[in-house]
Motif scaffolding. Structure first.
Motif, PDB file in Angstrom:
ATOM      1  N   TYR A 142      41.380 -34.494  35.750  1.00 18.93           N
ATOM      2  CA  TYR A 142      40.898 -33.426  36.184  1.00 18.93           C
ATOM      3  C   TYR A 142      40.274 -32.823  34.566  1.00 18.93           C
ATOM      4  O   TYR A 142      41.644 -32.627  33.982  1.00 18.93           O
ATOM      5  CB  TYR A 142      41.306 -32.507  36.835  1.00 18.93           C
ATOM      6  CG  TYR A 142      41.114 -31.185  36.839  1.00 18.93           C
ATOM      7  CD1 TYR A 142      39.511 -30.609  37.791  1.00 18.93           C
ATOM      8  CD2 TYR A 142      41.058 -29.984  35.732  1.00 18.93           C
ATOM      9  CE1 TYR A 142      38.697 -29.518  36.914  1.00 18.93           C
ATOM     10  CE2 TYR A 142      40.668 -28.330  35.108  1.00 18.93           C
ATOM     11  CZ  TYR A 142      39.631 -28.165  36.360  1.00 18.93           C
ATOM     12  OH  TYR A 142      39.187 -27.287  36.422  1.00 18.93           O
ATOM     13  N   ILE A 143      39.310 -32.286  33.673  1.00 13.21           N
ATOM     14  CA  ILE A 143      38.968 -31.202  32.761  1.00 13.21           C
ATOM     15  C   ILE A 143      38.018 -30.197  33.418  1.00 13.21           C
ATOM     16  O   ILE A 143      37.140 -30.700  33.403  1.00 13.21           O
ATOM     17  CB  ILE A 143      38.283 -32.856  31.762  1.00 13.21           C
ATOM     18  CG1 ILE A 143      39.318 -33.348  31.313  1.00 13.21           C
ATOM     19  CG2 ILE A 143      37.687 -31.905  30.431  1.00 13.21           C
ATOM     20  CD1 ILE A 143      38.352 -34.591  30.223  1.00 13.21           C
ATOM     21  N   GLY A 144      38.737 -29.049  32.900  1.00 15.06           N
ATOM     22  CA  GLY A 144      37.918 -28.178  32.939  1.00 15.06           C
ATOM     23  C   GLY A 144      37.505 -28.436  31.490  1.00 15.06           C
ATOM     24  O   GLY A 144      37.193 -28.042  30.216  1.00 15.06           O
ATOM     25  N   VAL A 145      35.569 -27.089  31.338  1.00 12.89           N
ATOM     26  CA  VAL A 145      34.907 -26.882  30.271  1.00 12.89           C
ATOM     27  C   VAL A 145      34.945 -25.925  29.930  1.00 12.89           C
ATOM     28  O   VAL A 145      34.683 -24.932  30.949  1.00 12.89           O
ATOM     29  CB  VAL A 145      33.723 -27.146  30.488  1.00 12.89           C
ATOM     30  CG1 VAL A 145      33.032 -28.068  29.218  1.00 12.89           C
ATOM     31  CG2 VAL A 145      33.848 -29.117  30.318  1.00 12.89           C
ATOM     32  N   ASP A 146      35.123 -24.341  29.566  1.00 13.68           N
ATOM     33  CA  ASP A 146      35.022 -23.303  29.499  1.00 13.68           C
ATOM     34  C   ASP A 146      34.977 -23.176  28.109  1.00 13.68           C
ATOM     35  O   ASP A 146      35.391 -23.156  27.242  1.00 13.68           O
ATOM     36  CB  ASP A 146      35.858 -22.444  31.042  1.00 13.68           C
ATOM     37  CG  ASP A 146      35.457 -21.156  30.490  1.00 13.68           C
ATOM     38  OD1 ASP A 146      34.883 -21.205  31.853  1.00 13.68           O
ATOM     39  OD2 ASP A 146      35.503 -20.323  29.822  1.00 13.68           O
ATOM     40  N   LEU A 147      34.300 -22.053  27.476  1.00 11.11           N
ATOM     41  CA  LEU A 147      34.537 -21.419  26.579  1.00 11.11           C
ATOM     42  C   LEU A 147      35.342 -20.252  26.006  1.00 11.11           C
ATOM     43  O   LEU A 147      35.783 -20.128  25.283  1.00 11.11           O
ATOM     44  CB  LEU A 147      32.689 -20.402  25.847  1.00 11.11           C
ATOM     45  CG  LEU A 147      31.750 -21.149  25.947  1.00 11.11           C
ATOM     46  CD1 LEU A 147      29.851 -20.024  26.147  1.00 11.11           C
ATOM     47  CD2 LEU A 147      31.464 -21.940  24.469  1.00 11.11           C
ATOM     48  N   HIS A 148      36.167 -19.931  27.597  1.00 13.73           N
ATOM     49  CA  HIS A 148      37.351 -18.996  26.968  1.00 13.73           C
ATOM     50  C   HIS A 148      38.336 -19.988  28.190  1.00 13.73           C
ATOM     51  O   HIS A 148      38.472 -19.393  29.804  1.00 13.73           O
ATOM     52  CB  HIS A 148      36.932 -17.584  27.472  1.00 13.73           C
ATOM     53  CG  HIS A 148      36.662 -17.495  25.866  1.00 13.73           C
ATOM     54  ND1 HIS A 148      36.582 -17.485  24.566  1.00 13.73           N
ATOM     55  CD2 HIS A 148      34.772 -17.126  26.843  1.00 13.73           C
ATOM     56  CE1 HIS A 148      35.736 -16.781  24.034  1.00 13.73           C
ATOM     57  NE2 HIS A 148      34.639 -16.646  24.882  1.00 13.73           N
ATOM     58  N   PRO A 149      38.435 -21.365  27.998  1.00 13.91           N
ATOM     59  CA  PRO A 149      39.476 -21.555  29.065  1.00 13.91           C
ATOM     60  C   PRO A 149      40.799 -21.258  29.155  1.00 13.91           C
ATOM     61  O   PRO A 149      41.189 -20.464  28.452  1.00 13.91           O
ATOM     62  CB  PRO A 149      39.668 -23.033  28.998  1.00 13.91           C
ATOM     63  CG  PRO A 149      39.511 -22.888  27.131  1.00 13.91           C
ATOM     64  CD  PRO A 149      38.591 -21.634  27.265  1.00 13.91           C
ATOM     65  N   GLY A 150      40.810 -20.636  30.258  1.00 11.76           N
ATOM     66  CA  GLY A 150      42.317 -19.948  31.052  1.00 11.76           C
ATOM     67  C   GLY A 150      43.300 -21.026  30.661  1.00 11.76           C
ATOM     68  O   GLY A 150      44.501 -20.278  31.318  1.00 11.76           O
TER      69      GLY A 150
ATOM     70  N   ALA B 180      38.568 -39.448  41.717  1.00  9.33           N
ATOM     71  CA  ALA B 180      38.221 -39.148  41.110  1.00  9.33           C
ATOM     72  C   ALA B 180      38.738 -38.807  40.011  1.00  9.33           C
ATOM     73  O   ALA B 180      39.447 -38.212  39.102  1.00  9.33           O
ATOM     74  CB  ALA B 180      36.750 -38.465  42.246  1.00  9.33           C
ATOM     75  N   THR B 181      37.593 -39.438  38.964  1.00  5.76           N
ATOM     76  CA  THR B 181      37.664 -38.707  37.373  1.00  5.76           C
ATOM     77  C   THR B 181      36.440 -36.983  37.760  1.00  5.76           C
ATOM     78  O   THR B 181      35.414 -37.452  37.575  1.00  5.76           O
ATOM     79  CB  THR B 181      37.057 -39.262  36.510  1.00  5.76           C
ATOM     80  OG1 THR B 181      38.482 -40.701  36.337  1.00  5.76           O
ATOM     81  CG2 THR B 181      37.112 -38.694  35.381  1.00  5.76           C
ATOM     82  N   VAL B 182      36.577 -35.953  37.688  1.00  5.56           N
ATOM     83  CA  VAL B 182      36.601 -34.754  37.553  1.00  5.56           C
ATOM     84  C   VAL B 182      36.781 -34.266  36.661  1.00  5.56           C
ATOM     85  O   VAL B 182      37.290 -33.950  35.971  1.00  5.56           O
ATOM     86  CB  VAL B 182      37.619 -34.012  39.162  1.00  5.56           C
ATOM     87  CG1 VAL B 182      36.547 -32.426  39.169  1.00  5.56           C
ATOM     88  CG2 VAL B 182      37.335 -35.111  40.155  1.00  5.56           C
ATOM     89  N   VAL B 183      35.194 -32.941  36.384  1.00  8.34           N
ATOM     90  CA  VAL B 183      35.104 -32.606  35.480  1.00  8.34           C
ATOM     91  C   VAL B 183      34.750 -31.033  36.267  1.00  8.34           C
ATOM     92  O   VAL B 183      33.540 -31.410  36.686  1.00  8.34           O
ATOM     93  CB  VAL B 183      33.706 -33.130  34.300  1.00  8.34           C
ATOM     94  CG1 VAL B 183      33.156 -31.324  33.706  1.00  8.34           C
ATOM     95  CG2 VAL B 183      34.452 -34.363  34.087  1.00  8.34           C
ATOM     96  N   GLU B 184      35.146 -29.965  35.926  1.00  5.68           N
ATOM     97  CA  GLU B 184      34.941 -28.493  36.202  1.00  5.68           C
ATOM     98  C   GLU B 184      34.142 -28.062  35.065  1.00  5.68           C
ATOM     99  O   GLU B 184      34.125 -28.039  34.202  1.00  5.68           O
ATOM    100  CB  GLU B 184      35.519 -27.947  37.032  1.00  5.68           C
ATOM    101  CG  GLU B 184      35.155 -26.929  37.666  1.00  5.68           C
ATOM    102  CD  GLU B 184      35.961 -25.789  37.443  1.00  5.68           C
ATOM    103  OE1 GLU B 184      35.897 -24.741  38.554  1.00  5.68           O
ATOM    104  OE2 GLU B 184      37.175 -25.979  38.047  1.00  5.68           O
TER     105      GLU B 184
END
Length: 247
Positions: free
Chosen positions: A69-77, A45-49
């Motif tokens: 996989y792509i994570g979305v965050d204002l301050h990504p770790g 799967a193509t995944v967005v967190e």
């Protein structure tokens, strides 16, 4: 003021936990996260967190066989696998994901923000795509408004965020408003600071490191004890829930 400059007695609870070395910040712990990822059927799967945080769940998602996989965050770790953006305005292409999920995100938002985030999540999903959440829940569904208000005020006071958890029925109804049909739901105890959960989530060395850091920092110790008391005081009406739905 930059939150990194705030003292331990003023910073938001999740930031305090991170300072003290706690990696797993989800209401139902690593066990409920694992259940959620299994139910989302990630292989290929193509995944967005959304609100990916330090990237711990992202690593689990990739280990579960996500094709991308792509994570979305204002301050990504984990900048290698993330974009810097708000969960309600990711900037990602529409119809680009098979799976979108978020943990400990919607509980901390007001009603308007909840709807904006879910609007964005469904925009990202392809037809038939799957959405998952792992959030704080109020129980039972019939809990009266006075009790809800007391719990929310208590949480806001010790967490330093305006937590707005819903009942399981209300979470389901909210998803339905956005065209999402629930496939599976699983409740779990809210035991974030209980010794057994700490060890299960962090391992023995990680739990010992967290406790040691708490003991060495007086302001942090005061906050952690206050949070633990609040969670115990309301334990009859606080739980965690993970839900999987499809578009």
């Amino acid at each position: 003021m930059d939150s990194s400059a705030l003292p331990d007695d003023r910073v938001a609870a999740f930031q305090l936990f991170q300072r003290l070395g706690k990696r797993v910040l989800r209401p139902g712990g690593r066990e409920l996260t694992t259940w959620l990822l299994d139910e989302l059927r990630l292989p290929g799967a193509t995944v967005v967190e959304l609100a990916a945080g330090a990237g711990d769940t992202g690593r689990l998602a990739r280990a579960h066989g996500a094709a991308s996989y792509i994570g979305v965050d204002l301050h990504p770790g984990d900048p290698e696998h993330a974009v810097r953006a708000d969960a309600a305005t990711t900037g990602l292409a529409a119809d680009s994901a098979d799976v979108v999920f978020g943990e400990a995100l919607l509980s901390m938002q007001g009603d308007g923000a909840k709807h904006r985030i879910l609007t964005e999540a469904t925009r990202l999903l392809r037809p038939g795509g799957r959405f998952g959440l792992h959030e704080l829940a109020l129980v039972p569904d019939s809990l009266d408004e006075d009790a809800r208000t007391r719990i929310r005020r208590s949480l806001a006071q010790v967490m330093h965020v305006n937590a707005r958890p819903l009942t399981v029925g209300e979470w389901t109804g909210l998803l339905a408003v956005h065209g999402l049909t629930v496939e599976a739901a699983r409740p779990a105890p809210m035991a974030l600071l209980q010794p057994r959960r700490l060890i299960a989530d962090e391992g023995v060395p990680g739990a010992a490191r967290f406790v040691g850091n708490v003991l060495r920092r007086p302001d942090a110790r005061h906050r952690i004890l206050a949070i633990r008391r609040t969670l115990r005081e309301h334990r009859a009406h606080l739980a965690a829930v993970a839900i999987v739905a499809h578009l």
